[in-house]
Design an enzyme around this catalytic site. Sequence first.
Site, PDB file in Angstrom:
ATOM      1  N   TRP A   1     -16.333 -10.258  59.102  1.00 55.55           N
ATOM      2  CA  TRP A   1     -16.098  -9.752  57.956  1.00 55.55           C
ATOM      3  C   TRP A   1     -14.773  -9.824  57.482  1.00 55.55           C
ATOM      4  CZ3 TRP A   1     -19.415  -8.600  53.896  1.00 55.55           C
ATOM      5  CH2 TRP A   1     -18.720  -8.216  52.552  1.00 55.55           C
TER       6      TRP A   1
ATOM      7  N   HIS B   1     -23.859  -4.467  62.745  1.00 53.71           N
ATOM      8  CA  HIS B   1     -22.471  -4.558  62.393  1.00 53.71           C
ATOM      9  C   HIS B   1     -21.683  -3.882  63.193  1.00 53.71           C
ATOM     10  CE1 HIS B   1     -23.832  -5.872  58.042  1.00 53.71           C
ATOM     11  NE2 HIS B   1     -24.469  -6.406  58.818  1.00 53.71           N
TER      12      HIS B   1
ATOM     13  N   ARG C   1     -22.206 -16.375  55.842  1.00 55.39           N
ATOM     14  CA  ARG C   1     -23.266 -15.245  55.165  1.00 55.39           C
ATOM     15  C   ARG C   1     -22.741 -15.007  53.702  1.00 55.39           C
ATOM     16  NH1 ARG C   1     -23.220  -9.110  55.576  1.00 55.39           N
ATOM     17  NH2 ARG C   1     -25.308  -8.558  55.637  1.00 55.39           N
TER      18      ARG C   1
ATOM     19  N   TYR D   1     -18.146  -2.261  63.967  1.00 57.40           N
ATOM     20  CA  TYR D   1     -16.873  -1.703  63.379  1.00 57.40           C
ATOM     21  C   TYR D   1     -16.407  -0.446  64.441  1.00 57.40           C
ATOM     22  CZ  TYR D   1     -17.381  -4.608  59.228  1.00 57.40           C
ATOM     23  OH  TYR D   1     -17.600  -5.728  58.642  1.00 57.40           O
TER      24      TYR D   1
ATOM     25  N   ASN E   1     -28.100  -5.817  52.742  1.00 59.82           N
ATOM     26  CA  ASN E   1     -26.972  -5.276  53.410  1.00 59.82           C
ATOM     27  C   ASN E   1     -26.975  -3.995  53.905  1.00 59.82           C
ATOM     28  OD1 ASN E   1     -24.319  -5.990  54.603  1.00 59.82           O
ATOM     29  ND2 ASN E   1     -23.623  -4.450  53.308  1.00 59.82           N
ATOM     30  N   GLU E   2     -26.797  -3.381  55.092  1.00 65.03           N
ATOM     31  CA  GLU E   2     -26.544  -2.139  55.630  1.00 65.03           C
ATOM     32  C   GLU E   2     -27.459  -1.272  54.949  1.00 65.03           C
ATOM     33  OE1 GLU E   2     -22.449  -1.267  55.430  1.00 65.03           O
ATOM     34  OE2 GLU E   2     -21.880  -2.967  56.935  1.00 65.03           O
TER      35      GLU E   2
ATOM     36  N   GLU F   1     -21.816  -8.614  61.169  1.00 67.25           N
ATOM     37  CA  GLU F   1     -20.330  -8.343  60.799  1.00 67.25           C
ATOM     38  C   GLU F   1     -19.842  -7.503  61.744  1.00 67.25           C
ATOM     39  OE1 GLU F   1     -19.859  -5.591  57.218  1.00 67.25           O
ATOM     40  OE2 GLU F   1     -21.533  -6.861  55.962  1.00 67.25           O
TER      41      GLU F   1
END
Length: 468
Positions: free
Chosen positions: A283, A225, A81, A227, A158-159, A254
């Site tokens: 990531w 994503h 990516r 996290y 992105n995001e 990610e």
Amino acid sequence: MRQRLKWLAGAAALITGLGVGIAVTAGPAAAATGFTVSSGRILDANGNNFVMRGVNHAHTWYANNFSSFADIKALGANTVRVVLANGTRWTKNDTADVSRVIAECKRTKLICVLEVHDTTGYGEQAGAATLAQATDYWISVKSALDGQEPYVILNIGNEPYGNQNATGWINDTKNAITRLRAAGFQHSIMVDAPNWGQDWQFIMRDNAASVFATDPQKNVIFSIHMYGVFDTAAEITDYLGRFQTAGLPIVVGEFGFDHSDGNPDEDTIFAQAQQRGIGYLGWSWSGNGGGVEYLDMVTSFNPSALTTWGQRIFNGANGIKATSREASVYGGTTPTTQPTTPPTTQPTTPPTTQPTTPPTTQPTTPPATGACSATYAVSNSWGNGFQGTVTVTAGAAAINGWVVNWTWPNGQRFTNSWNASVTSSGDSVTARNMPYNGSLAARGSTSWGFTASFNGTNNTPTVTCAAA
């Protein structure tokens, strides 16, 4: 340098309201020249199942570092990516640079997921670009993308929203998809979640079906994503499972092993992605800043200097080397490196995907004392591949190990397996327990899984089990 803000409090909401879900089954994609989507699975240009196994690379901030593509490939990845900029926050990657990135992906036999990073945290991050501005960028560099559909997936932005007014993501995403198709883009389109990519308000999850329906090609891939919001197995399993139940394609675009907003459960992310056939992109390769330098996979772009995170994602259980398979548009070579350590997280729940063909489970008679039995079931099929599950059950007495055998009736061949040590000789298959799942109590059971290929006919083999 990648900068990331802490997410607002409220991640606990990931568990509350889980009764609200998405409910649609995505049918086969319209005819296209590259990647397509069918029943929640991503198919490459040859119609073969493709599961992303790769990393993010911060190209826009290290635009002259093209050696990283070959280094990422050499460590086993099948996808990269690539961070690009549209000029809103960072220096624009022009058409010539985009063409060079794609050429390098093709040279190294990587699939390119291209994303505009300037949209990160729109609404909270000063100067962030809108999805409309990201769409403008893609249209401006379209000449570099035309004809590259078999090798490129277009990740709009992105995001693209922070935590403020994040419901704006719904219409902005639909409008971006509509504009891209009207401009003639035939690529698979990937969309990131709002809430800094983590969707703790479930905006993407609960509106994914309507976003998918916006695309006349029905060729949209959703990216979450993971996290600090995803710090428990229950949260990860539920989120991924809801997309699969709805027949909508999801990837972990990610994730990391740690983060300033919390400690993600990376072992479950790896295990669930592998169990469910879901792609993941960690990531990130190297060059992190802004307090997240620990997310570098290699030190100073040196592939021989793997960090703790790099060792985990490339060489760990359910990691890239053990599970990646090259896209069939490049030849589809199977990785030669096998896992060296057993998975640290054993899946406790079965995949929620619904089979595209009725499961074929072989009936067995009750096992004798001290013996075991095994059942074989096909849980999913696509193109010339399928996924299977074998369940081993102890008899009236406990066993300390097991061996399963069968002979393929139609020349089927394994492409991957997990939770068993599998060897093949021609059509003959032998599967033995791993160190962590060999001991079964009386009437206790365990399961292991695999993916395999077939050509034309896929009859069920006769399976036997013996206590070891």
